[in-house]
Design a protein around this motif. Structure first.
Motif, PDB file in Angstrom:
ATOM      1  N   GLY A   1      -3.445  -1.658  -7.563  1.00  0.00           N
ATOM      2  CA  GLY A   1      -3.140  -0.609  -6.595  1.00  0.00           C
ATOM      3  C   GLY A   1      -1.699  -0.733  -6.131  1.00  0.00           C
ATOM      4  N   SER A   2      -1.155   0.388  -5.618  1.00  0.00           N
ATOM      5  CA  SER A   2       0.204   0.282  -5.093  1.00  0.00           C
ATOM      6  C   SER A   2       0.203  -0.541  -3.816  1.00  0.00           C
ATOM      7  CB  SER A   2       0.843   1.657  -4.905  1.00  0.00           C
ATOM      8  OG  SER A   2       0.027   2.489  -4.146  1.00  0.00           O
ATOM      9  N   ASN A   3      -0.974  -0.756  -3.221  1.00  0.00           N
ATOM     10  CA  ASN A   3      -1.080  -1.712  -2.100  1.00  0.00           C
ATOM     11  C   ASN A   3      -0.536  -3.079  -2.516  1.00  0.00           C
ATOM     12  OD1 ASN A   3      -4.272  -0.508  -0.881  1.00  0.00           O
ATOM     13  ND2 ASN A   3      -2.252  -0.156  -0.048  1.00  0.00           N
TER      14      ASN A   3
ATOM     15  N   TYR B   1       2.534   5.809   6.579  1.00  0.00           N
ATOM     16  CA  TYR B   1       1.334   5.113   6.093  1.00  0.00           C
ATOM     17  C   TYR B   1       1.061   3.871   6.948  1.00  0.00           C
ATOM     18  CZ  TYR B   1      -1.706   2.923   2.529  1.00  0.00           C
ATOM     19  OH  TYR B   1      -2.740   2.345   1.851  1.00  0.00           O
TER      20      TYR B   1
ATOM     21  N   TYR C   1       1.791  -0.228   6.118  1.00  0.00           N
ATOM     22  CA  TYR C   1       3.078  -0.938   6.043  1.00  0.00           C
ATOM     23  C   TYR C   1       3.200  -2.056   7.090  1.00  0.00           C
ATOM     24  CZ  TYR C   1       4.453   3.102   3.131  1.00  0.00           C
ATOM     25  OH  TYR C   1       4.518   4.081   2.169  1.00  0.00           O
TER      26      TYR C   1
ATOM     27  N   THR D   1       8.125   7.272   2.410  1.00  0.00           N
ATOM     28  CA  THR D   1       6.962   7.759   1.678  1.00  0.00           C
ATOM     29  C   THR D   1       7.180   9.238   1.384  1.00  0.00           C
ATOM     30  OG1 THR D   1       5.804   6.340   3.218  1.00  0.00           O
ATOM     31  CG2 THR D   1       4.448   7.648   1.730  1.00  0.00           C
TER      32      THR D   1
ATOM     33  N   ASN E   1       2.475  10.172   3.893  1.00  0.00           N
ATOM     34  CA  ASN E   1       1.111  10.100   4.419  1.00  0.00           C
ATOM     35  C   ASN E   1       1.245   9.659   5.880  1.00  0.00           C
ATOM     36  OD1 ASN E   1      -1.555   9.678   4.967  1.00  0.00           O
ATOM     37  ND2 ASN E   1      -1.814   7.914   3.620  1.00  0.00           N
TER      38      ASN E   1
ATOM     39  N   ASP F   1       7.779   5.371  -1.712  1.00  0.00           N
ATOM     40  CA  ASP F   1       6.352   5.307  -2.033  1.00  0.00           C
ATOM     41  C   ASP F   1       5.914   6.709  -2.469  1.00  0.00           C
ATOM     42  OD1 ASP F   1       3.587   5.210  -2.067  1.00  0.00           O
ATOM     43  OD2 ASP F   1       3.412   4.040  -0.217  1.00  0.00           O
TER      44      ASP F   1
ATOM     45  N   ALA G   1       3.010   7.696  -3.872  1.00  0.00           N
ATOM     46  CA  ALA G   1       1.583   7.658  -4.209  1.00  0.00           C
ATOM     47  C   ALA G   1       1.029   9.053  -4.537  1.00  0.00           C
ATOM     48  CB  ALA G   1       0.789   7.040  -3.056  1.00  0.00           C
ATOM     49  N   TYR G   2       1.583  10.083  -3.892  1.00  0.00           N
ATOM     50  CA  TYR G   2       1.022  11.437  -4.045  1.00  0.00           C
ATOM     51  C   TYR G   2       1.935  12.371  -4.830  1.00  0.00           C
ATOM     52  CZ  TYR G   2      -1.939   9.576  -0.403  1.00  0.00           C
ATOM     53  OH  TYR G   2      -2.817   8.789   0.296  1.00  0.00           O
TER      54      TYR G   2
ATOM     55  N   THR H   1       0.998   5.268  -8.135  1.00  0.00           N
ATOM     56  CA  THR H   1      -0.378   4.796  -8.240  1.00  0.00           C
ATOM     57  C   THR H   1      -1.190   5.693  -9.171  1.00  0.00           C
ATOM     58  OG1 THR H   1      -2.369   4.225  -6.997  1.00  0.00           O
ATOM     59  CG2 THR H   1      -1.144   6.125  -6.200  1.00  0.00           C
TER      60      THR H   1
ATOM     61  N   SER I   1      -4.315   5.990  -8.315  1.00  0.00           N
ATOM     62  CA  SER I   1      -5.465   6.216  -7.424  1.00  0.00           C
ATOM     63  C   SER I   1      -5.649   7.653  -6.981  1.00  0.00           C
ATOM     64  CB  SER I   1      -5.320   5.385  -6.147  1.00  0.00           C
ATOM     65  OG  SER I   1      -5.362   4.027  -6.420  1.00  0.00           O
ATOM     66  N   LYS I   2      -4.591   8.435  -6.988  1.00  0.00           N
ATOM     67  CA  LYS I   2      -4.681   9.740  -6.314  1.00  0.00           C
ATOM     68  C   LYS I   2      -4.823  10.852  -7.353  1.00  0.00           C
ATOM     69  CE  LYS I   2      -4.109   7.442  -2.513  1.00  0.00           C
ATOM     70  NZ  LYS I   2      -5.189   7.279  -1.545  1.00  0.00           N
TER      71      LYS I   2
ATOM     72  N   ARG J   1      -8.168   0.444  -9.317  1.00  0.00           N
ATOM     73  CA  ARG J   1      -7.109  -0.281  -8.616  1.00  0.00           C
ATOM     74  C   ARG J   1      -5.914  -0.551  -9.546  1.00  0.00           C
ATOM     75  NH1 ARG J   1      -6.678   1.166  -5.232  1.00  0.00           N
ATOM     76  NH2 ARG J   1      -5.782  -0.473  -3.933  1.00  0.00           N
TER      77      ARG J   1
HETATM   78  C1  LIG Z   1       1.302   6.398   1.016  1.00  0.00           C
HETATM   79  C2  LIG Z   1       0.322   5.521   0.309  1.00  0.00           C
HETATM   80  N1  LIG Z   1       0.796   4.509  -0.421  1.00  0.00           N
HETATM   81  C3  LIG Z   1      -0.030   3.692  -1.063  1.00  0.00           C
HETATM   82  C4  LIG Z   1      -1.400   3.846  -0.992  1.00  0.00           C
HETATM   83  C5  LIG Z   1      -2.269   2.844  -1.687  1.00  0.00           C
HETATM   84  O1  LIG Z   1      -2.819   3.337  -2.807  1.00  0.00           O
HETATM   85  P1  LIG Z   1      -3.427   2.386  -3.939  1.00  0.00           P
HETATM   86  O2  LIG Z   1      -3.367   0.971  -3.464  1.00  0.00           O
HETATM   87  O3  LIG Z   1      -4.803   2.871  -4.136  1.00  0.00           O
HETATM   88  O4  LIG Z   1      -2.547   2.592  -5.117  1.00  0.00           O
HETATM   89  C6  LIG Z   1      -1.941   4.883  -0.232  1.00  0.00           C
HETATM   90  C7  LIG Z   1      -3.397   5.050  -0.140  1.00  0.00           C
HETATM   91  O5  LIG Z   1      -3.947   5.836   0.559  1.00  0.00           O
HETATM   92  C8  LIG Z   1      -1.042   5.737   0.440  1.00  0.00           C
HETATM   93  O6  LIG Z   1      -1.500   6.732   1.199  1.00  0.00           O
END
Ligand SMILES: Cc1ncc(COP(=O)(O)O)c(C=O)c1O
Length: 388
Positions: free
Chosen positions: A100-102, A126, A129, A171, A175, A212, A214-215, A241, A243-244, A252
């Motif tokens: 995951g990007s986490n 987000y 952080y 970001t 988010n 970031d 992610a979206y 990521t 994930s989205k 992950r």
């Molecule tokens: C801005 C942002 N970055 C990173 C993530 C983490 O995503 P993941 O770990 O699933 O790649 C999220 C998840 O909601 C997010 O909103």
């Protein structure tokens, strides 16, 4: 398993700065309509499922061995994907994957944060952080966005000068607001970071600017990604990521595109075999079906636009709801809810789970399937009547 939290017994020597802290995470509730964690609501097609199963079966006999810790085949797949998605060609040594990007973000904090270092974010943003900062003993500071949630470039530059961060996090789309960062603003900030000093680092060091994304696949077609600026900037890291938009949250897999120096820094702090062979196999299978995995992105964009127009026609105590312009798969709406928790609870009572997040007065809803969005609209109409 229950998520109920007991107090950590005092006889356990928990780090003193963690005493009283709660595990992060949106509620995972068994309700009919889950619109709270910005997932892609569409399941993978059966042939994608089959490919994943076949790839995992292929490597299952190797599970007595550790996986390729450099995950080279997967980094090649990231490279091919970015070439087609953002028209940017990157060699494997400018790409890096994690759970995951986490985990990408945590590795960035482990490599560039730490005691005596500061990371700067631009709120509202987000909510994970500050947790990465806490976990790596990095000081967390904020520059505030404008009331319309766009980045206040001047305020951000002033904060860079004041706090001398080692990391600046932006970001885009943001988010929980959905706001994008204009490319010229990113270029301005990159130029500032190119020469700005870093507190707690050597005189030659300058901040790493992390975007970031992610979206990012939900942005308007034709809008460039920050990866297009990597060529001229060795202090830029763009986190992505699967994930989205890619509909792969359960697997992950996140990744980062950056200069070789940044990637090599992450290789120092990563766990020895952080990406399991199963994860790598599943991600490779998913990339074989990139078009299928992304098929619903255009539809989710349309759903977002339709939902934004619908929300703007609803009223709360006589005032039209505000809707933040979003380039993502969610919408921040309301703006004037004086008890947003009540609205959240009333929606939940009707089987619709959204998220209490962002500035007071606002709520966030993620785009679901057409049926889920219909349930959301029906429930919200009822709730807005109840709370009048
Ligand atoms: C801005 C942002 N970055 C990173 C993530 C983490 O995503 P993941 O770990 O699933 O790649 C999220 C998840 O909601 C997010 O909103």
């Amino acid at each position: 398993m229950s998520e109920a939290e007991g107090a950590i017994p005092a006889r356990l020597p928990l780090r003193s700065d963690l005493i009283g802290e709660k595990p992060y995470g949106a509620p995972q509730l068994d309700v009919p309509v889950c619109l709270n964690v910005n997932e892609n609501p569409y399941e993978p097609d059966p042939d994608v499922v089959q490919s994943i199963a076949a790839r995992v079966a292929q490597i299952a006999h190797t599970l007595n061995r550790y996986p390729d810790r450099e995950h080279v085949a997967l980094r090649r797949a990231f490279s091919r994907y970015l070439a087609s998605e953002s028209a940017v060609a990157l060699p494997v040594d400018q790409l890096w994957g994690a759970n995951g990007s986490n985990e990408i973000m945590l590795q960035l904090f482990q490599a560039f944060g730490g005691p005596g270092r500061t990371a700067l974010g631009c709120d509202p943003t987000y909510s994970m952080y500050p947790e990465y900062a806490r976990d790596t003993f990095t000081t967390w500071k904020l520059a505030h966005r404008r009331p319309d949630f766009t980045l206040d470039v001047k305020a951000t530059i002033m904060a860079i000068e004041k706090y001398q961060p080692s990391m600046v996090l932006i970001t885009s789309p943001n988010n929980p607001t959905g706001t994008t960062l204009a490319m010229e603003d990113l270029e301005t900030l990159l130029a500032v970071c190119d020469t700005a000093p870093v507190a707690g680092a050597g005189a030659d060091a300058h901040p790493v600017l992390i975007v970031d994304e992610a979206y990012v696949e939900f942005r308007d077609p034709g809008t460039p990604s920050a990866v297009s600026l990597l060529a001229g900037h060795d202090n830029l890291a763009v986190s992505r990521t699967m994930s989205k938009a890619f509909a792969f949250a359960g697997a992950r897999v996140g990744y980062v595109a950056a200069s070789r120096g940044i990637i090599d820094s992450l290789r120092i702090v990563r766990m020895p075999y952080h990406l399991s062979a199963i994860t790598q196999a599943a991600a490779l299978a998913a990339f074989e079906h990139t078009d299928d995995q992304l098929r619903q992105v255009a539809h989710l964009r349309e759903t977002r636009e339709r939902t934004a127009r619908w929300l703007a026609r609803q009223t709360y105590r006589g005032t039209p709801l505000q809707v933040a312009p979003s380039a993502s798969n969610f919408l921040l709406f309301g703006g004037s809810f004086d008890d947003r928790n009540r609205i959240f609870d009333e929606l939940l009572a009707r089987g619709v789970l959204i998220r209490v997040v962002g500035p007071e007065g606002w709520l966030r809803v993620c785009m679901g399937t057409d049926e889920e969005m219909e349930r959301f609209r029906e429930a919200l109409v009822q709730v807005l009547r109840v709370v009048e």
